[in-house]
Write a protein that holds these residues in place. Structure first.
Motif, PDB file in Angstrom:
ATOM      1  N   SER B 735      28.788  75.836  15.836  1.00 48.69           N
ATOM      2  CA  SER B 735      29.502  75.429  16.689  1.00 48.69           C
ATOM      3  C   SER B 735      28.842  74.212  17.467  1.00 48.69           C
ATOM      4  O   SER B 735      29.479  73.031  17.310  1.00 48.69           O
ATOM      5  N   HIS B 736      27.731  74.354  17.814  1.00 45.00           N
ATOM      6  CA  HIS B 736      27.241  73.280  18.708  1.00 45.00           C
ATOM      7  C   HIS B 736      26.646  72.177  17.734  1.00 45.00           C
ATOM      8  O   HIS B 736      26.893  70.964  17.871  1.00 45.00           O
ATOM      9  N   ARG B 739      29.674  70.387  15.909  1.00 45.76           N
ATOM     10  CA  ARG B 739      30.707  69.731  16.814  1.00 45.76           C
ATOM     11  C   ARG B 739      30.042  68.487  17.544  1.00 45.76           C
ATOM     12  O   ARG B 739      30.883  67.750  17.992  1.00 45.76           O
ATOM     13  N   THR B 740      28.762  68.650  17.837  1.00 44.68           N
ATOM     14  CA  THR B 740      27.961  67.560  18.481  1.00 44.68           C
ATOM     15  C   THR B 740      28.348  66.169  17.500  1.00 44.68           C
ATOM     16  O   THR B 740      28.682  65.186  18.165  1.00 44.68           O
ATOM     17  N   THR B 743      31.846  65.198  17.915  1.00 45.55           N
ATOM     18  CA  THR B 743      32.027  64.552  18.919  1.00 45.55           C
ATOM     19  C   THR B 743      31.756  63.192  19.246  1.00 45.55           C
ATOM     20  O   THR B 743      32.638  62.381  19.605  1.00 45.55           O
ATOM     21  N   SER B 744      30.589  62.836  18.565  1.00 45.57           N
ATOM     22  CA  SER B 744      30.205  61.356  18.719  1.00 45.57           C
ATOM     23  C   SER B 744      31.122  60.684  17.668  1.00 45.57           C
ATOM     24  O   SER B 744      31.572  59.753  18.314  1.00 45.57           O
ATOM     25  N   GLY B 747      34.670  60.527  19.561  1.00 46.94           N
ATOM     26  CA  GLY B 747      34.477  59.812  20.559  1.00 46.94           C
ATOM     27  C   GLY B 747      34.534  58.401  20.508  1.00 46.94           C
ATOM     28  O   GLY B 747      35.432  57.763  21.057  1.00 46.94           O
ATOM     29  N   TYR B 748      33.453  57.802  19.596  1.00 46.48           N
ATOM     30  CA  TYR B 748      33.543  56.531  19.539  1.00 46.48           C
ATOM     31  C   TYR B 748      34.627  55.844  18.587  1.00 46.48           C
ATOM     32  O   TYR B 748      34.961  54.758  18.880  1.00 46.48           O
ATOM     33  N   GLU B 750      37.660  56.811  18.922  1.00 50.03           N
ATOM     34  CA  GLU B 750      38.542  56.879  20.133  1.00 50.03           C
ATOM     35  C   GLU B 750      38.246  55.444  20.810  1.00 50.03           C
ATOM     36  O   GLU B 750      39.137  54.623  21.020  1.00 50.03           O
ATOM     37  N   LEU B 751      36.929  55.206  21.146  1.00 53.91           N
ATOM     38  CA  LEU B 751      36.570  54.126  21.739  1.00 53.91           C
ATOM     39  C   LEU B 751      36.952  52.522  20.928  1.00 53.91           C
ATOM     40  O   LEU B 751      37.602  51.617  21.716  1.00 53.91           O
ATOM     41  N   LEU B 778      36.907  68.722  11.708  1.00 58.98           N
ATOM     42  CA  LEU B 778      36.752  69.601  13.246  1.00 58.98           C
ATOM     43  C   LEU B 778      37.603  70.956  13.175  1.00 58.98           C
ATOM     44  O   LEU B 778      37.262  72.101  13.589  1.00 58.98           O
ATOM     45  N   TYR B 964      40.970  79.045  21.988  1.00 59.21           N
ATOM     46  CA  TYR B 964      40.428  78.245  21.094  1.00 59.21           C
ATOM     47  C   TYR B 964      40.903  76.787  20.787  1.00 59.21           C
ATOM     48  O   TYR B 964      42.217  76.617  20.888  1.00 59.21           O
ATOM     49  N   GLU B 965      40.221  75.755  20.820  1.00 60.34           N
ATOM     50  CA  GLU B 965      40.859  74.606  20.724  1.00 60.34           C
ATOM     51  C   GLU B 965      40.430  74.088  19.416  1.00 60.34           C
ATOM     52  O   GLU B 965      39.243  73.718  19.023  1.00 60.34           O
TER      53      GLU B 965
END
Lengths: 124, 968
Positions: B735-736, B739-740, B743-744, B747-748, B750-751, B778, B964-965
């Motif tokens: 999971s970690h 997902r880490t 996430t990057s 997230g990026y 998105e930006l 994901l 759960y997401e």
């Protein structure tokens, strides 16, 4: 007055991903990559809010939260927990440790400043 | 005559005699009283006469003294000689007392008394006034005129003499009168006495006369009458007169005489009759003498029958007696022997004068004369003319001239047959045959009884043999509860020897104290009713062995009534082993149940103690685990039965010995056994109890099996827990770590994509692809984690009220753009349903998955329809498409994880094969079912059933949790 936000995240990319939208939103940011530093910065600098990753080397985010809550100087800090876990138990543990809010990875960076503002206003 | 009349009559006669006697006594008394009065008067008169005589005598004496005085004085006066004074002096001394006496003696006549007093006074005066002074003057010589004195003397004395003369004269008159009175009285008394005597004599005579007339003469009349009766004159009667008693006596006598007379008449009649009977009696006696002989024969016969009870000797005795009576030379007796049934015929039991070897052993009905007699149940007599005729039935050595066959009958069943024969030409007479029939009837009964006795004894021996060889203990008790039967097995089971047990009260010998009242009540109730539902049913009970042990037994009670008394026959079986086996089985089952039901090792441990301790009646239990590192026993949990108390077992001694021996160990109050798996000791279970009975082999086997079973369970649970822990760690890591970076990336992106217009068209398109695939990745990670959780049994629902119709419509709307993109006909028909208890997000996941699949697998221009309705208390969701379909052979595997239908892979339709697995898990968590029907090329229909009335009790939503997401 500019609010100061402490960020603790061991992954450097994600640290930047947190820092960027907060700085852009006008927060002063204190960043570190482990729990010990976060605790020290928290006690020394007395930031207004903290965004803490759960999984970090040595002292994890939940433990940092507990200790900050135990310290009279940092007891009222607004704390938002960040985690990659999907387990509900993790959420429960976060709130039990004293977190004000909880954000699961991956998150929308744009959402972050708003969440910080909410926990800050709920604390002030 | 009534007793009252008799009593009255008796009193009558007595009364008369009494009154006559009283009258007689009164008259005699009066006579004597009169006589007494007369005698008393006579005596008074005599006393008066005597007194008068005394007075006279006294007066005469005194007069003589006076003369003496006078002569004395005169003589002295004249002579002056003292000699003349001597009479004077004597008279002077005695005269005054005599004068006094006279006065005292003359009281009855006042005149006489006065005269006496005057005499006394004159005398005193003479002495003192004259005589004495004269004498003194003479003595002194001073007398002057003696003549004067003589004259004076003479005068004085003459005066006294005149008084004396009158006194004496009067007194003599009185005396004379008295004497004549006395004589009159005496005469009167004599007359009275004579008259009284005569009257008394007359009265006594009259009384005697009356008595004889009133009492004696009636008796005499009766005596005379009786004497006449005695002489034979029964017509004699007496007078019925006289006093009441006499009349009664007469009447009684007459009645008696009358009765005698009529009795004599009757007697004479009877006498005549008796004489007539006498001759008849003499005839009868003669007849009786004849019968007596027969009776004696019968009696002797009966005697012989009763002398013998054994069948064969009895048969011999019967036969010889019959031969004697019938004067038969030879004979044989056939009867039903012990083993024969009625109707089988008869067996030779006795013979006389015949060789048994030549006689047939058995006679069957209808065979030969004896057989005919037997079969036809009547006597057959035969006479053979020629002396040399040999009857085969008799054996060829004997030639009989007359033979008779008498069946032995009891009621209408035949018992056998007696055959008799005479060698002489002397046929059996009718009377003889009759006698024989009577005797054989008796004999039949005796033989039948003997046979019955033999059978009964045989059965008793058989019974005894059965009882003695029975596998179970057998005990019989009589109505009073005394033991009457006790077989060797009972000796072995209960410890008491037969001779010790028989005669004892079974309750005292065998029943535990606490059960005795119950048994007594049962016995009384049974004897009162004669039945009980427990009879002939195996019942379980407890008995006490001779050594005091209590044994669980199963008893089968069969009461048997015999001669009005009950005998309780009881088969007793030791069921302690069976009960122990049951306990062991129960223990094993309890342990199995705990192992099957326990949700975790922690839950199982105390329940295992309870399962073992509770089943085996050890009220306290302890479980230790062996620490792998320190090799020490660590207390895990304890258990004690509700009512148990006492000290906990210490982790030393017994448990350590259990570790060392690697098997069950025990002492008086505790027992311990190690838990082991594959030879590795994991811990120890220990139990304490009031008394631990040394485990028998099955118990040891049980404990070893339990030790192994529990050990394996513990080890398995620990392995599972370890695996679980590793899996959790793995999933956390996955999971970690997955997902880490995501996430990057996300997230990026998105930006970067915040301001798409700032990007060149090409970059924007490429970055969109990156973003889409990052999110897909994901989602895949989320699905994998979800499935892992479901498999770990950790799917938790957040239950709330869910409106399925709204949920369906939302899903349909969300999918509509994709459907439109493929030009699908997309239709929905959702009925309004009552809200169900369920997890909204998870149910939405199911809908999204099914609808998404339908769109994905349906080619362009196809049709997808969603239908929600209620059926039989369930919400039914149908998602139907006109897609590629699923081959029949693959449908059963459709819900397996990572399974993908060939129709999907063939067409390179993307997917990993987790969606349906997840959908099925969610539906089943809601108590529902999911099914598929499909035909290849013709489309597919998924049908979901969720119960509407399921209570919302799955889990409460946890604070802050969003579950759960999976994707944003």
């Amino acid at each position: 007055m500019t609010a100061t936000v402490l960020i603790a995240e061991d992954d450097e990319d994600i640290l930047d991903l947190v820092r960027f939208p907060l700085e852009r939103a006008g927060f002063a940011v204190l960043a570190c990559r482990d729990g010990e530093t976060a605790l020290r910065l928290g006690v020394d600098e007395r930031p207004d809010a903290a965004v803490l990753d759960v999984q970090m080397p040595r002292i994890d985010g939940l433990e940092v939260t507990r200790r900050l809550r135990a310290d009279t100087g940092t007891r009222d800090m607004a704390i938002l927990i960040l985690t990659a876990s999907v387990r509900e138990q993790e959420v429960v543990r976060a709130f039990e440790a004293g977190a004000d809010d909880f954000l699961r990875k991956p998150f929308r960076p744009q959402e972050l400043p708003e969440r910080v503002r909410v926990v800050l206003s709920s604390r002030s | 005559v009534s007793s009252r009349a008799a009593g009255g009559a008796l009193v009558g006669l007595l009364g008369r005699i009494l009154s006559a006697t009283v009258l007689l006594a009164v008259v005699v008394g009066v006579i004597f009283a009169v006589l007494l009065v007369a005698i008393s008067e006579l005596r008074d008169s005599a006393a008066d006469v005597r007194r008068s005589s005394e007075v006279l005598a006294s007066a005469n004496a005194l007069q003589r003294r006076v003369v003496d005085l006078e002569t004395g004085v005169r003589g002295y006066l004249i002579t002056r000689e003292r000699r003349f004074l001597e009479p004077f002096d004597a008279a002077r001394a005695s005269a005054p007392p005599q004068a006094r006496q006279l006065v005292m003696l003359a009281p009855e006549d006042s005149m006489q008394r006065a005269r006496a007093a005057s005499l006394r006074a004159d005398l005193d005066g003479y002495l003192s006034d004259f005589a004495l002074p004269v004498i003194r003057r003479i003595e002194r010589g001073r007398l002057r005129s003696p003549e004067t004195v003589v004259n004076e003397d003479k005068r004085r004395v003459d005066g006294m003499r005149a008084i004396f003369g009158r006194f004496i004269g009067v007194q003599e008159g009185i005396a004379e009168r008295r004497r004549s009175e006395a004589e009159d009285n005496a005469r009167a008394a004599v007359v009275v006495g004579i008259v009284g005597l005569v009257a008394s004599v007359l009265l006594v005579l009259a009384f005697a006369g009356y008595l004889s007339r009133a009492a004696v003469s009636p008796i005499r009349r009766v005596v005379a009458g009786a004497r006449r009766l005695a002489t034979g004159d029964l017509s004699s009667r007496v007078q019925e007169s006289g006093s009441a008693e006499a009349a009664e006596l007469g009447r009684s006598f007459n009645a008696m005489a009358g009765a005698l007379e009529s009795g004599r008449d009757e007697l004479e009649t009877q006498n005549a009759e008796l004489e007539a009977q006498q001759s008849e009696l003499e005839h009868t006696v003669e007849a009786l003498a004849g019968e007596k002989t027969q009776i004696e024969v019968l009696h002797r016969f009966g005697q012989r029958l009763t002398d013998e009870v054994q069948l064969e000797p009895l048969a011999k005795s019967v036969l010889s007696a019959l031969c004697e009576v019938a004067r038969a030379d030879v004979g044989a007796l056939y009867a039903r022997a012990r083993v024969e049934r009625a109707g089988d015929g008869a067996t030779l039991l006795a013979q006389r004068g015949l060789d048994p070897a030549r006689l047939p052993r058995r006679v069957r009905a209808g065979e030969g004369l004896a057989g005919r007699a037997l079969g036809e149940r009547r006597t057959l007599a035969v006479r053979h003319g020629g002396g040399d005729l040999r009857v085969p039935a008799w054996g060829d050595a004997v030639a009989a001239h007359a033979e008779v066959h008498v069946p032995l009958r009891q009621s209408d069943r035949h018992v056998g047959v007696v055959s008799l024969a005479r060698l002489a030409d002397d046929p059996f007479g009718v009377e003889e045959i009759e006698t024989l029939e009577i005797l054989t009837a008796q004999a039949a009964i005796a033989l039948s009884n003997a046979r019955a006795l033999q059978v009964a004894r045989h059965q008793a021996r058989q019974f005894r043999a059965v009882v003695d060889t029975a596998r179970d203990a057998f005990v019989a008790a009589d109505e009073d509860g005394r033991i009457v039967q006790w077989n060797p097995q009972a000796e072995a089971l209960l410890g008491w020897r037969r001779d010790e047990a028989v005669g004892r009260a079974w309750v005292e010998l065998l029943a535990p104290e606490r059960d005795r009242p119950g048994y007594e009540r049962w016995r009384e109730a049974f004897l009162a009713r004669g039945e009980d539902e427990t009879i002939d049913q195996p019942i379980e009970a407890t008995v006490v062995h001779r050594d005091g042990r209590e044994l669980p037994i199963e008893a089968l009670v069969s009461p048997l009534e015999s001669d009005g008394r009950w005998v309780f026959n009881v088969f007793v079986r030791d069921i302690s082993e069976r009960l122990r086996a049951l306990v062991y089985e129960r223990t094993q089952n309890a342990v199995n149940r705990v192992l099957a039901e326990a949700t975790s090792l922690e839950d199982a441990q105390p329940r295992l103690l309870e399962a073992v301790g509770g089943s085996l009646d050890w009220p306290q239990g302890v479980l230790w685990r062996l620490d792998d590192q320190s090799r020490e026993l660590r207390l895990v949990t304890t258990w004690s039965a509700g009512d148990a108390d006492g000290a906990e077992m210490p982790a030393q001694g017994l448990p350590l010995r259990a570790l060392d021996t690697e098997g069950p160990v025990w002492d008086e109050h505790a027992l311990a056994f190690p838990l082991a798996s594959d030879g590795r000791v994991l811990g120890v279970m220990g139990f304490t109890a009031q008394r631990v009975v040394a485990p028998d082999a099955p118990m040891l086997a049980l404990l070893r099996a339990l030790a192994r079973q529990i050990g394996q369970y513990v080890e398995r649970k620990e392995s599972e827990r370890e695996a679980e822990r590793l899996k959790d760690q793995f999933f956390a890591l996955v999971s970690h770590e997955l997902r880490t970076p995501l996430t990057s990336i996300i997230g990026y992106l998105e930006l970067v994509l915040e301001e798409p217009d700032d990007l060149p068209e090409r970059d924007r398109r490429f970055l969109a692809v990156v973003d889409r695939n990052a999110k897909r990745l994901l989602r895949l990670v989320g699905d994998l984690l979800f499935v892992a959780h479901v498999e770990a049994g950790r799917l938790a629902l957040e239950v709330g009220r869910v409106d399925l119709r709204a949920l369906t419509e939302e899903s349909v709307e969300a999918a509509r753009p994709r459907a439109q993109g493929k030009d699908l006909t997309f239709e929905v028909q959702a009925d309004d349903l009552p809200p169900i208890a369920g997890d909204r997000d998870r149910l939405a996941q199911v809908l999204d998955n099914l609808i998404g699949n339908a769109i994905k697998f349906t080619p362009d221009d196809g049709r997808v329809s969603v239908h929600l309705h209620e059926s039989a208390g369930e919400a039914v969701l149908e998602v139907q498409d006109t897609g590629v379909g699923i081959p029949t052979g693959e449908q059963s595997r459709l819900f397996e994880r990572f399974f993908r239908a060939s129709t999907a892979t063939d067409r390179a339709i993307p997917g990993v094969g987790l969606g349906l697995t997840i959908a099925k898990a969610i539906v089943e968590a809601h108590g529902g079912t999911i099914e598929v029907s499909s035909a290849e090329g013709a489309g597919t229909t998924f049908r979901v059933h969720v119960p509407l009335d399921r209570p919302a009790t799955i889990t409460a939503p946890s604070a802050g949790s969003t579950g759960y997401e999976l994707a944003s």
